[in-house]
Design an enzyme around this catalytic site. Structure first.
Site, mmCIF file in Angstrom:
data_model
loop_
_atom_site.group_PDB
_atom_site.id
_atom_site.type_symbol
_atom_site.label_atom_id
_atom_site.label_comp_id
_atom_site.label_asym_id
_atom_site.label_seq_id
_atom_site.Cartn_x
_atom_site.Cartn_y
_atom_site.Cartn_z
ATOM 1 N N SER A 40 45.977 -22.258 13.205
ATOM 2 C CA SER A 40 45.367 -21.662 14.387
ATOM 3 C C SER A 40 44.469 -22.679 15.065
ATOM 4 O O SER A 40 43.972 -23.613 14.418
ATOM 5 C CB SER A 40 44.542 -20.440 13.960
ATOM 6 O OG SER A 40 43.685 -20.003 14.984
ATOM 7 N N TYR A 58 37.997 -16.914 7.987
ATOM 8 C CA TYR A 58 39.323 -17.325 8.463
ATOM 9 C C TYR A 58 39.316 -18.777 8.945
ATOM 10 O O TYR A 58 40.201 -19.563 8.601
ATOM 11 C CB TYR A 58 39.753 -16.388 9.587
ATOM 12 C CG TYR A 58 41.093 -16.688 10.203
ATOM 13 C CD1 TYR A 58 42.263 -16.307 9.570
ATOM 14 C CD2 TYR A 58 41.195 -17.338 11.439
ATOM 15 C CE1 TYR A 58 43.509 -16.564 10.148
ATOM 16 C CE2 TYR A 58 42.420 -17.594 12.020
ATOM 17 C CZ TYR A 58 43.572 -17.207 11.364
ATOM 18 O OH TYR A 58 44.794 -17.477 11.932
#
Length: 341
Positions: free
Chosen positions: A140, A153
């Protein structure tokens, strides 16, 4: 690489993973699905088989290294040699860092980071002796540019980056033909936004721009074919990478503004506990709740090869300009050297 081999997709029953499994099935690959939820595995398998694909669905928690290795052995026995392994499974907690428990940090790390490590090692066990194969890490933009409410995350995705770079050097040292690709994703319209553990009291919102999961699947499929080092999906990912590289302090301040856009002001999370420790029993498919805001692009991604070509082209233009300046200077400095009129 043609569509006749075996592709493994972890987290392959929802959102980006399911779109990726569909993309491989559409291209004629044999597809192995690894996920926790048995109901979703069955429905995804039925869907891919209806597309004409040969499918093997194995209930697996990617945080369990032994289970992942056992799944790889079964795939090799029942489907054939693994050519592509896509590490897609993830977990997160939406909360300020001070509100996340040690157990929650461990679980997010186990799924999002260790899950990719265990999947990579399971794939290498078979790929490296054959000296072929492609491992794709789904990461990401938050892996290189942290954002508020996403500390667990972001940290796990950053760890994936470090692990992959280190392993890549080891494969190069061994002259291995096995390749590693990292896919950096933007905000994507997936069902996970309504199934994530959430301590804020407000439903999670995908900040604009929001992209189609099928765009991510197309980027992963392209990486399986072309094996680039990295792929950046969506304009926001390129912008984040550029800002982080050139002006990290500015990027910090801009990222701080992402707090409010990530939350729905008047909507509580439908399931605050989410699927962190146990899978859901529903079958949400590919798309999330933000289809009305989703960008229609299906090919908006750039590989590291394109970046390198652009860098080389700009470097060549710079050298040409420098050479012209040097020649002009020489013409002025050397008596009798012909000059342009």
């Amino acid at each position: 690489m043609n569509g006749t081999g075996v592709a493994v997709v972890t987290g392959g029953t929802m959102g980006i993973g399911r779109a990726t499994a569909q993309a491989f099935a559409r291209e004629g690959w044999r597809v192995a699905l690894l996920a926790r939820g048995k109901e979703r595995l069955r429905s995804t398998q039925d869907e891919l088989e209806a597309m004409g694909a040969r499918v093997l669905a194995i209930p697996t928690d990617v945080a369990d290294a032994e289970a992942v290795h056992a799944a790889a052995e079964r795939i090799e026995r029942e489907l054939g040699p693994i050519e592509v392994w896509v590490n897609n499974a993830m977990a997160t907690v939406v909360s300020p860092a001070t509100g996340i428990s040690p157990e929650e940090f461990r679980r997010v790390t186990d799924v999002t980071y260790h899950g990719q490590v265990f999947g990579t090692l399971a794939a290498l066990r078979f790929m490296k002796p054959r000296d072929r194969g492609s491992i794709i890490q789904v990461s990401s933009g938050l892996g290189f540019r942290g954002a508020p409410l996403q500390s667990a995350y972001c940290a796990a995705k950053a760890a994936v980056h470090g692990f992959t770079d280190s392993l890549r050097t080891e494969l190069l040292h061994d002259y291995s033909a096995v390749t590693l690709s990292v896919i950096y994703l933007p905000a994507v319209n997936t069902p996970q936004f309504r199934r994530t553990r959430n301590h804020t009291g407000q439903a999670q919102r995908a900040p604009d721009p929001v992209f189609d999961p099928r765009l991510c699947a197309n980027a992963i499929l392209a990486a399986a074919r072309e094996r680039p080092r990295e792929v950046w999906v969506g304009r926001s990912t390129w912008q984040m990478a550029a800002a982080q590289a050139v002006a990290p302090g500015f990027a910090d301040r801009e990222a701080a503004k992402m707090w409010e856009p990530q939350l729905m002001e008047h909507e509580a999370p439908p399931d605050p506990e989410g699927n962190l420790f146990k899978p859901g029993t529903d079958d949400p498919g590919v798309d999330g709740p933000f289809t009305d805001r989703m960008k229609p692009a299906r090919q908006e991604f750039v590989t590291s090869r394109a970046r390198n070509a652009l860098t080389l082209g700009m470097g060549a233009l710079g050298l040409v300009g420098l050479a012209s300046l040097l020649l002009a200077g020489a013409a002025r400095a050397v008596p009798g050297l012909p000059r342009r009129r």
